[in-house]
Design a protein around this motif. Structure first.
Motif, PDB file in Angstrom:
ATOM      1  N   THR A   1       5.733 132.149  34.841  1.00 19.27           N
ATOM      2  CA  THR A   1       6.241 131.272  33.784  1.00 19.27           C
ATOM      3  C   THR A   1       5.689 131.758  32.459  1.00 19.27           C
ATOM      4  N   LEU A   2       6.514 132.501  31.733  1.00 18.69           N
ATOM      5  CA  LEU A   2       6.099 133.086  30.458  1.00 18.69           C
ATOM      6  C   LEU A   2       7.162 132.799  29.411  1.00 18.69           C
ATOM      7  N   TYR A   3       6.712 132.201  28.295  1.00 19.59           N
ATOM      8  CA  TYR A   3       7.614 131.893  27.187  1.00 19.59           C
ATOM      9  C   TYR A   3       7.203 132.723  25.970  1.00 19.59           C
ATOM     10  N   PRO A   4       7.932 133.782  25.635  1.00 21.47           N
ATOM     11  CA  PRO A   4       7.628 134.542  24.425  1.00 21.47           C
ATOM     12  C   PRO A   4       8.265 133.886  23.200  1.00 21.47           C
ATOM     13  N   ILE A   5       7.479 133.665  22.170  1.00 17.72           N
ATOM     14  CA  ILE A   5       7.976 133.023  20.946  1.00 17.72           C
ATOM     15  C   ILE A   5       7.575 133.869  19.742  1.00 17.72           C
ATOM     16  N   ALA A   6       8.557 134.320  18.990  1.00 17.29           N
ATOM     17  CA  ALA A   6       8.274 135.065  17.761  1.00 17.29           C
ATOM     18  C   ALA A   6       7.760 134.096  16.705  1.00 17.29           C
ATOM     19  N   PHE A   7       6.536 134.336  16.239  1.00 14.70           N
ATOM     20  CA  PHE A   7       5.905 133.390  15.303  1.00 14.70           C
ATOM     21  C   PHE A   7       4.829 134.108  14.507  1.00 14.70           C
ATOM     22  N   ASP A   8       4.801 133.844  13.221  1.00 11.00           N
ATOM     23  CA  ASP A   8       3.781 134.380  12.321  1.00 11.00           C
ATOM     24  C   ASP A   8       2.774 133.271  12.044  1.00 11.00           C
ATOM     25  N   ILE A   9       1.538 133.426  12.511  1.00  9.03           N
ATOM     26  CA  ILE A   9       0.561 132.340  12.397  1.00  9.03           C
ATOM     27  C   ILE A   9       0.137 132.084  10.968  1.00  9.03           C
ATOM     28  N   VAL A  10       0.448 133.004  10.063  1.00  8.80           N
ATOM     29  CA  VAL A  10       0.085 132.818   8.659  1.00  8.80           C
ATOM     30  C   VAL A  10       1.178 132.102   7.892  1.00  8.80           C
ATOM     31  N   HIS A  11       2.446 132.458   8.127  1.00 11.34           N
ATOM     32  CA  HIS A  11       3.523 132.018   7.237  1.00 11.34           C
ATOM     33  C   HIS A  11       4.542 131.059   7.854  1.00 11.34           C
ATOM     34  N   ASP A  12       4.643 130.984   9.173  1.00 14.70           N
ATOM     35  CA  ASP A  12       5.740 130.218   9.765  1.00 14.70           C
ATOM     36  C   ASP A  12       5.441 128.720   9.886  1.00 14.70           C
ATOM     37  N   ASP A  13       6.451 127.958  10.275  1.00 19.08           N
ATOM     38  CA  ASP A  13       6.423 126.496  10.285  1.00 19.08           C
ATOM     39  C   ASP A  13       5.763 125.974  11.561  1.00 19.08           C
ATOM     40  N   TYR A  14       4.614 125.361  11.417  1.00 19.43           N
ATOM     41  CA  TYR A  14       3.880 124.880  12.591  1.00 19.43           C
ATOM     42  C   TYR A  14       4.495 123.627  13.205  1.00 19.43           C
ATOM     43  N   GLU A  15       5.239 122.872  12.447  1.00 17.91           N
ATOM     44  CA  GLU A  15       5.867 121.680  13.012  1.00 17.91           C
ATOM     45  C   GLU A  15       6.858 122.067  14.108  1.00 17.91           C
ATOM     46  N   ASP A  16       7.647 123.090  13.836  1.00 18.70           N
ATOM     47  CA  ASP A  16       8.598 123.567  14.848  1.00 18.70           C
ATOM     48  C   ASP A  16       7.867 124.154  16.047  1.00 18.70           C
ATOM     49  N   LEU A  17       6.813 124.908  15.794  1.00 18.97           N
ATOM     50  CA  LEU A  17       6.066 125.501  16.895  1.00 18.97           C
ATOM     51  C   LEU A  17       5.439 124.432  17.774  1.00 18.97           C
ATOM     52  N   ARG A  18       4.814 123.444  17.158  1.00 19.16           N
ATOM     53  CA  ARG A  18       4.165 122.381  17.929  1.00 19.16           C
ATOM     54  C   ARG A  18       5.172 121.640  18.800  1.00 19.16           C
ATOM     55  N   SER A  19       6.341 121.392  18.265  1.00 20.53           N
ATOM     56  CA  SER A  19       7.392 120.721  19.030  1.00 20.53           C
ATOM     57  C   SER A  19       7.825 121.572  20.217  1.00 20.53           C
ATOM     58  N   SER A  20       7.970 122.861  19.988  1.00 17.83           N
ATOM     59  CA  SER A  20       8.379 123.773  21.056  1.00 17.83           C
ATOM     60  C   SER A  20       7.327 123.852  22.150  1.00 17.83           C
ATOM     61  N   ILE A  21       6.069 123.923  21.744  1.00 12.31           N
ATOM     62  CA  ILE A  21       4.980 123.997  22.721  1.00 12.31           C
ATOM     63  C   ILE A  21       4.873 122.692  23.500  1.00 12.31           C
ATOM     64  N   ALA A  22       4.962 121.567  22.805  1.00  6.45           N
ATOM     65  CA  ALA A  22       4.855 120.268  23.464  1.00  6.45           C
ATOM     66  C   ALA A  22       5.921 120.101  24.540  1.00  6.45           C
ATOM     67  N   THR A  23       7.123 120.564  24.251  1.00  8.39           N
ATOM     68  CA  THR A  23       8.214 120.458  25.221  1.00  8.39           C
ATOM     69  C   THR A  23       7.949 121.319  26.450  1.00  8.39           C
ATOM     70  N   ARG A  24       7.551 122.562  26.226  1.00  9.65           N
ATOM     71  CA  ARG A  24       7.335 123.493  27.341  1.00  9.65           C
ATOM     72  C   ARG A  24       6.098 123.139  28.161  1.00  9.65           C
ATOM     73  N   PHE A  25       5.087 122.587  27.501  1.00  5.98           N
ATOM     74  CA  PHE A  25       3.815 122.330  28.166  1.00  5.98           C
ATOM     75  C   PHE A  25       3.555 120.844  28.415  1.00  5.98           C
ATOM     76  N   ASP A  26       4.571 120.029  28.250  1.00  6.42           N
ATOM     77  CA  ASP A  26       4.432 118.586  28.509  1.00  6.42           C
ATOM     78  C   ASP A  26       3.248 118.004  27.737  1.00  6.42           C
ATOM     79  N   ASN A  27       3.154 118.366  26.443  1.00  6.26           N
ATOM     80  CA  ASN A  27       2.153 117.820  25.516  1.00  6.26           C
ATOM     81  C   ASN A  27       0.713 118.107  25.923  1.00  6.26           C
ATOM     82  N   ARG A  28       0.484 119.258  26.571  1.00  6.02           N
ATOM     83  CA  ARG A  28      -0.867 119.544  27.050  1.00  6.02           C
ATOM     84  C   ARG A  28      -1.161 121.037  26.978  1.00  6.02           C
ATOM     85  N   ILE A  29      -2.159 121.415  26.174  1.00  4.42           N
ATOM     86  CA  ILE A  29      -2.638 122.790  26.093  1.00  4.42           C
ATOM     87  C   ILE A  29      -4.055 122.826  26.656  1.00  4.42           C
TER      88      ILE A  29
END
Length: 234
Positions: free
Chosen positions: A53-81
């Motif tokens: 189970t591997l989800y590759p996500i293109a993301f720049d940790i300096v410049h990109d939108d963290y709100e979208d990333l957090r939503s994507s991660i929460a969905t894939r990981f059921d709100n748990r890291i």
């Protein structure tokens, strides 16, 4: 375990992901700026373990939108890291006299502030027992050998190491562990850029295996520690 690895497109991050996906007990989100390299990572991972189970996500940790990333991660990981491996980074190799302020800003953004942003953004998804692993450098460890041309890089890694100690204290009540692996030489593209004529005795896949193992087990033994992982420097 639900695991995030930044800087997953090459070197130690790439190999860490490949090591982690060998276990079907792990779900891994791989972050990097290059979609092309992430696609290659997924292809290799599926070849090693078709059930991974591997989800590759293109993301720049300096410049990109963290709100979208957090939503994507929460969905894939059921709100748990459960593990965050902050491996992303960049290198400037210039004599200090030729290193301008823009170079220092770039190093601080890529090697420090980007990690600050991702940790702040994802903390709400981290339960007790989470392990944050910051991948640092021996160049950022006080008293270690230093090398010409790497003042901006080493200073940014020193900031990451200090942040590790501060966060471990601040997150004590949440029971979240934070450690920093201060890597010595590893045969990667970044090492070749810093020391073109040097061959490290440690291969990227070997260090990837170490980082993966430490991320999943190290917090049982360490918290708030800056741990040298170095055979040579470089």
């Amino acid at each position: 375990m639900n695991i995030i690895v930044t800087g997953a497109s090459s070197g130690v991050g790439f190999e860490t992901v490949l090591e982690l996906i060998l276990s079907n007990h792990h779900k891994v989100i791989a972050l990097a700026r290059s979609q092309e390299k992430l696609t290659r990572l997924l292809e290799i991972a599926k070849g090693l373990n078709p059930e991974c189970t591997l989800y590759p996500i293109a993301f720049d940790i300096v410049h990109d939108d963290y709100e979208d990333l957090r939503s994507s991660i929460a969905t894939r990981f059921d709100n748990r890291i459960e593990i965050l491996i902050n491996n992303a980074g960049a290198l400037v190799n210039k004599p200090f006299i030729k290193t301008d302020e823009t170079d220092f800003v770039e190093m601080l953004q890529s090697n420090f502030l980007g990690h600050v942003r991702i940790i702040q953004s994802l903390l709400p998804l981290m339960p007790q027992g989470t392990h944050i692993v910051n991948v640092g450098s021996m160049g950022g460890v006080q008293g270690s050998a230093k090398f010409s041309g790497l003042s901006a890089y080493s200073a940014s890694k020193a900031a990451l190491a200090n942040l590790t100690e501060c966060l471990a204290q601040e997150l004590t009540e949440q029971q979240i562990s934070v450690n920093c692996l201060a890597l010595g030489s590893v045969q990667t593209e970044m090492l070749e850029a810093a020391f073109p004529d040097y061959q490290s005795p440690v291969m990227a896949f070997e260090m990837g295996k170490y980082v993966a193992d430490f991320a999943t087990t190290g917090h049982k033994f360490f918290n708030g520690k800056i741990l040298p992982v170095a055979v040579t420097t470089p």
